[in-house]
Design a protein around this motif. Sequence first.
Motif, PDB file in Angstrom:
ATOM      1  N   GLU A  29       0.824  -1.249  -0.113  1.00 41.86           N
ATOM      2  CA  GLU A  29       0.092   0.045  -0.097  1.00 41.86           C
ATOM      3  C   GLU A  29       0.854   1.393  -0.048  1.00 41.86           C
ATOM      4  OE1 GLU A  29      -3.838  -1.066   2.475  1.00 41.86           O
ATOM      5  OE2 GLU A  29      -2.063  -1.715   3.402  1.00 41.86           O
ATOM      6  N   ASP A  32      -0.638  -2.064  -4.311  1.00 47.31           N
ATOM      7  CA  ASP A  32      -1.884  -3.041  -4.434  1.00 47.31           C
ATOM      8  C   ASP A  32      -2.986  -1.804  -4.461  1.00 47.31           C
ATOM      9  OD1 ASP A  32      -1.141  -5.776  -4.880  1.00 47.31           O
ATOM     10  OD2 ASP A  32      -0.621  -5.560  -2.872  1.00 47.31           O
ATOM     11  N   ARG A  33      -2.807  -0.751  -3.547  1.00 50.25           N
ATOM     12  CA  ARG A  33      -3.619   0.238  -3.258  1.00 50.25           C
ATOM     13  C   ARG A  33      -2.841   1.584  -3.014  1.00 50.25           C
ATOM     14  NH1 ARG A  33      -5.575  -3.912  -0.949  1.00 50.25           N
ATOM     15  NH2 ARG A  33      -4.255  -3.851   0.774  1.00 50.25           N
ATOM     16  N   LYS A  37      -7.435   2.718 -10.786  1.00 51.03           N
ATOM     17  CA  LYS A  37      -8.105   1.869 -10.227  1.00 51.03           C
ATOM     18  C   LYS A  37      -7.313   1.621  -8.946  1.00 51.03           C
ATOM     19  CE  LYS A  37      -5.986  -2.148 -12.461  1.00 51.03           C
ATOM     20  NZ  LYS A  37      -6.154  -3.574 -13.276  1.00 51.03           N
ATOM     21  N   ASN A  38      -7.842   1.301  -7.974  1.00 47.14           N
ATOM     22  CA  ASN A  38      -7.495   0.942  -6.626  1.00 47.14           C
ATOM     23  C   ASN A  38      -6.629   2.258  -6.037  1.00 47.14           C
ATOM     24  OD1 ASN A  38      -7.980  -1.602  -6.855  1.00 47.14           O
ATOM     25  ND2 ASN A  38      -6.045  -2.325  -7.861  1.00 47.14           N
TER      26      ASN A  38
END
Length: 235
Positions: free
Chosen positions: A122, A193-194, A211-212
């Motif tokens: 993250e 991932d985010r 996205k994310n």
Amino acid sequence: MPARILSIDVGGTGLKAAVLNRDGELVSDHLRVLTPKPCPPDLLVKTVKLLVAPFKTYDCVAMGFPGVVRDGRIITAPNLGTDLYAGFALAAKMAKALGKPVRIANDADVQGFAVVKGEGLEMVATLGTGFGTSLFRDGELMPHLEIAHMLANKDKTFDQFIGEKERKKQGNKGWNKRVEKVLPFLYTLVHYDRLYISGGNAKHLTFKLPKNTKIVPNISGIKGGAGLWRQETWK
């Protein structure tokens, strides 16, 4: 884990503070003053002490600082003056001024403690006076990446390319184009991932985010102070 944490968010524009419980929720008013300009280290300590004077009960202090921090000492302070701050033992000076133990980290790192889910890779990006980032793997803070000082375009660093001065110069439309151009670089760099975007200028974003990616409240810069004290040790 201390019961009450005084959390301080140092920014190039403003200084903010509040008292938190163990879960990072505010248990006091949220106070703010403008950052003095110029703001040498001793004046920062004095201004913070005056800012937090209304808070009478807390066990420890967490501080987010806009630069590279190690072992409680400042290494860089691009928006406050690296020449003034380099080597300054800010944690020790604040501990002496407030009479409580102090932990200090980069401001984006502190923001991350408040917003990451603790799953996967993250990343946090802050858009304010300058540009900040932090990276977490399964909730653990990774070594700090000072992307702000890397070149973003020709002779401009990320700080200079998408910082507040450039937003005012380019206008929100031109600034948004620049931020939209920068975000894919972050994914290419770490394949997160985010991605969480925060900071005072996040509210000016108008393009569709990748996205994310999500915008999180700027108050995270204060709430993350509790996470700083959840670490068993800190340097």
